[in-house]
Motif scaffolding. Structure first.
Motif, PDB file in Angstrom:
ATOM      1  N   GLU A  74      48.457  77.556  96.233  1.00 41.88           N
ATOM      2  CA  GLU A  74      48.606  78.078  94.859  1.00 41.88           C
ATOM      3  C   GLU A  74      47.831  77.199  93.880  1.00 41.88           C
ATOM      4  O   GLU A  74      47.112  77.686  93.000  1.00 41.88           O
ATOM      5  CB  GLU A  74      50.095  78.086  94.500  1.00 41.88           C
ATOM      6  CG  GLU A  74      50.426  78.605  93.133  1.00 41.88           C
ATOM      7  CD  GLU A  74      51.933  78.581  92.897  1.00 41.88           C
ATOM      8  OE1 GLU A  74      52.626  79.487  93.406  1.00 41.88           O
ATOM      9  OE2 GLU A  74      52.429  77.661  92.227  1.00 41.88           O
ATOM     10  N   SER A  75      47.950  75.899  94.065  1.00 41.19           N
ATOM     11  CA  SER A  75      47.276  74.935  93.195  1.00 41.19           C
ATOM     12  C   SER A  75      45.761  75.051  93.316  1.00 41.19           C
ATOM     13  O   SER A  75      45.041  75.072  92.312  1.00 41.19           O
ATOM     14  CB  SER A  75      47.741  73.521  93.596  1.00 41.19           C
ATOM     15  OG  SER A  75      47.169  72.551  92.766  1.00 41.19           O
ATOM     16  N   ALA A  76      45.269  75.146  94.532  1.00 41.21           N
ATOM     17  CA  ALA A  76      43.823  75.259  94.755  1.00 41.21           C
ATOM     18  C   ALA A  76      43.280  76.558  94.164  1.00 41.21           C
ATOM     19  O   ALA A  76      42.195  76.586  93.579  1.00 41.21           O
ATOM     20  CB  ALA A  76      43.514  75.178  96.248  1.00 41.21           C
ATOM     21  N   ALA A  77      44.060  77.637  94.286  1.00 44.83           N
ATOM     22  CA  ALA A  77      43.621  78.928  93.736  1.00 44.83           C
ATOM     23  C   ALA A  77      43.534  78.852  92.220  1.00 44.83           C
ATOM     24  O   ALA A  77      42.586  79.363  91.609  1.00 44.83           O
ATOM     25  CB  ALA A  77      44.585  80.036  94.172  1.00 44.83           C
ATOM     26  N   LEU A  78      44.508  78.203  91.601  1.00 48.58           N
ATOM     27  CA  LEU A  78      44.479  78.040  90.143  1.00 48.58           C
ATOM     28  C   LEU A  78      43.306  77.155  89.728  1.00 48.58           C
ATOM     29  O   LEU A  78      42.617  77.432  88.740  1.00 48.58           O
ATOM     30  CB  LEU A  78      45.799  77.422  89.660  1.00 48.58           C
ATOM     31  CG  LEU A  78      47.001  78.373  89.672  1.00 48.58           C
ATOM     32  CD1 LEU A  78      48.290  77.606  89.399  1.00 48.58           C
ATOM     33  CD2 LEU A  78      46.822  79.480  88.641  1.00 48.58           C
ATOM     34  N   LEU A 129      38.180  76.418  87.102  1.00 41.86           N
ATOM     35  CA  LEU A 129      36.778  75.996  87.203  1.00 41.86           C
ATOM     36  C   LEU A 129      35.851  77.140  86.810  1.00 41.86           C
ATOM     37  O   LEU A 129      34.872  76.966  86.084  1.00 41.86           O
ATOM     38  CB  LEU A 129      36.457  75.562  88.636  1.00 41.86           C
ATOM     39  CG  LEU A 129      36.646  74.094  88.997  1.00 41.86           C
ATOM     40  CD1 LEU A 129      36.448  73.903  90.495  1.00 41.86           C
ATOM     41  CD2 LEU A 129      35.676  73.208  88.211  1.00 41.86           C
ATOM     42  N   SER A 130      36.187  78.329  87.289  1.00 42.88           N
ATOM     43  CA  SER A 130      35.381  79.505  86.990  1.00 42.88           C
ATOM     44  C   SER A 130      35.412  79.797  85.490  1.00 42.88           C
ATOM     45  O   SER A 130      34.372  80.026  84.858  1.00 42.88           O
ATOM     46  CB  SER A 130      35.916  80.688  87.800  1.00 42.88           C
ATOM     47  OG  SER A 130      35.179  81.824  87.535  1.00 42.88           O
ATOM     48  N   GLY A 150      32.410  76.280  85.637  1.00 44.67           N
ATOM     49  CA  GLY A 150      32.127  75.346  86.729  1.00 44.67           C
ATOM     50  C   GLY A 150      32.146  73.885  86.314  1.00 44.67           C
ATOM     51  O   GLY A 150      31.860  73.007  87.129  1.00 44.67           O
ATOM     52  N   ASP A 151      32.514  73.633  85.062  1.00 43.89           N
ATOM     53  CA  ASP A 151      32.510  72.256  84.553  1.00 43.89           C
ATOM     54  C   ASP A 151      33.883  71.613  84.779  1.00 43.89           C
ATOM     55  O   ASP A 151      34.824  71.822  84.008  1.00 43.89           O
ATOM     56  CB  ASP A 151      32.174  72.285  83.056  1.00 43.89           C
ATOM     57  CG  ASP A 151      32.104  70.889  82.458  1.00 43.89           C
ATOM     58  OD1 ASP A 151      32.355  69.907  83.187  1.00 43.89           O
ATOM     59  OD2 ASP A 151      31.812  70.792  81.249  1.00 43.89           O
ATOM     60  N   ALA A 152      33.969  70.805  85.846  1.00 43.85           N
ATOM     61  CA  ALA A 152      35.259  70.206  86.229  1.00 43.85           C
ATOM     62  C   ALA A 152      35.807  69.276  85.146  1.00 43.85           C
ATOM     63  O   ALA A 152      37.020  69.060  85.068  1.00 43.85           O
ATOM     64  CB  ALA A 152      35.113  69.453  87.551  1.00 43.85           C
ATOM     65  N   THR A 153      34.944  68.737  84.298  1.00 42.24           N
ATOM     66  CA  THR A 153      35.431  67.807  83.262  1.00 42.24           C
ATOM     67  C   THR A 153      36.252  68.530  82.185  1.00 42.24           C
ATOM     68  O   THR A 153      36.958  67.895  81.418  1.00 42.24           O
ATOM     69  CB  THR A 153      34.257  67.066  82.568  1.00 42.24           C
ATOM     70  OG1 THR A 153      33.452  68.036  81.858  1.00 42.24           O
ATOM     71  CG2 THR A 153      33.394  66.332  83.579  1.00 42.24           C
ATOM     72  N   ARG A 154      36.152  69.858  82.144  1.00 42.20           N
ATOM     73  CA  ARG A 154      36.918  70.608  81.140  1.00 42.20           C
ATOM     74  C   ARG A 154      38.354  70.892  81.579  1.00 42.20           C
ATOM     75  O   ARG A 154      39.172  71.372  80.792  1.00 42.20           O
ATOM     76  CB  ARG A 154      36.206  71.927  80.815  1.00 42.20           C
ATOM     77  CG  ARG A 154      34.932  71.722  79.999  1.00 42.20           C
ATOM     78  CD  ARG A 154      34.295  73.041  79.628  1.00 42.20           C
ATOM     79  NE  ARG A 154      35.200  73.922  78.871  1.00 42.20           N
ATOM     80  CZ  ARG A 154      34.980  75.228  78.672  1.00 42.20           C
ATOM     81  NH1 ARG A 154      33.897  75.791  79.180  1.00 42.20           N
ATOM     82  NH2 ARG A 154      35.830  75.952  77.986  1.00 42.20           N
ATOM     83  N   LEU A 155      38.669  70.620  82.839  1.00 48.57           N
ATOM     84  CA  LEU A 155      40.039  70.858  83.311  1.00 48.57           C
ATOM     85  C   LEU A 155      40.970  69.783  82.758  1.00 48.57           C
ATOM     86  O   LEU A 155      40.653  68.588  82.821  1.00 48.57           O
ATOM     87  CB  LEU A 155      40.087  70.838  84.844  1.00 48.57           C
ATOM     88  CG  LEU A 155      39.911  72.186  85.541  1.00 48.57           C
ATOM     89  CD1 LEU A 155      38.623  72.874  85.142  1.00 48.57           C
ATOM     90  CD2 LEU A 155      39.972  72.011  87.050  1.00 48.57           C
TER      91      LEU A 155
END
Ligand SMILES: [Zn+2]
Length: 238
Positions: A178-182, A187-188, A192-197
């Protein structure tokens, strides 16, 4: 019903959960240590969605078939060597959940992005070697990657979780997917910018450890078990 009979029921339900919740289809497996022994209960070589309590095998940590009829799953070494390495582990799940596989293949480690994911705030190490775990040596290698932790991501393959009992290992596997899907959706959405999470800090994650304990974990198990009981084979596939 004896304790081992009850454990057999749990192992069968755990395997069906993996299939009904879409964590695995033809492959994947959950097992439970028979308490106080170096043996564990595991299904025969068929989809986890077809697991039956009365048809489980008893295998030991050296990979020897102790009792039961049929051929073990070819990746039984994952379970055998995890139980050998960790006396505290009573339940192991190995599955091929799609979102976790996607994360490994874009080189993104698991991040804590929602409450249930917080149980993995210490990080989920990656087993980077591709291919199946069909030898004692590879089983030992995977157990080494998991170390004293709760899980490993397996590149282009899936996940393995290791907990005190099979119910917890199964609930944790569902949370991890569930966590990976979220994380993938975030990311999408973030281009695709992981720093925005807005990843949870260790301090933020700490109070959420109860998501895998006590009444919260029981509630999750009861739900997943009910889904597995109420739905036909294949209904959870993505
Ligand atoms: Zn596998």
């Amino acid at each position: 019903m004896t304790d081992v009979d009850a454990l057999r029921q749990d192992v069968a339900i755990a395997n069906r959960i993996l299939e009904r919740m879409g964590l695995s289809h033809a492959f994947g497996h959950a097992s439970a240590r028979i308490p106080g022994t170096n043996t564990f209960l595991m299904p025969t070589r068929r989809s986890p969605g077809l697991a039956e309590a009365g048809e489980l095998l008893v295998i030991d940590t050296e990979g020897r078939l102790v009792s039961g009829e049929g051929e073990p799953n070819s990746e039984f070494w994952i379970h055998a060597r995890m139980y050998a390495a960790r006396e505290d582990v009573g339940g192991v799940v190995h599955a091929h959940p799609p979102a976790c596989v996607c994360l490994t293949q874009i080189g993104e480690p698991h991040r804590v992005v929602h409450n249930q994911g917080a149980i993995f705030s210490a990080g989920v190490p990656e087993y980077a070697r591709v291919g199946l775990i069909r030898t004692r040596e590879l089983g030992d290698l995977l157990a080494k990657v998991v170390g004293g932790g709760k899980a490993a991501m397996m590149r282009g393959h899936g996940i393995t979780t290791a907990f005190s009992d099979v119910r917890t290992a199964t609930v944790a596997a569902c949370y991890l997917e569930e966590s990976a899907a979220l994380q993938l959706r975030m990311l999408s959405a973030a281009g695709g910018d992981a720093t925005r999470l807005r990843v949870f800090s260790a301090e933020e994650a700490l109070p959420l450890a109860d998501q895998i304990a006590g009444s919260v974990a029981r509630r999750a198990w009861d739900y997943f078990a009910a889904v597995a009981a109420a739905n036909p084979l294949g209904s959870g596939q993505k």
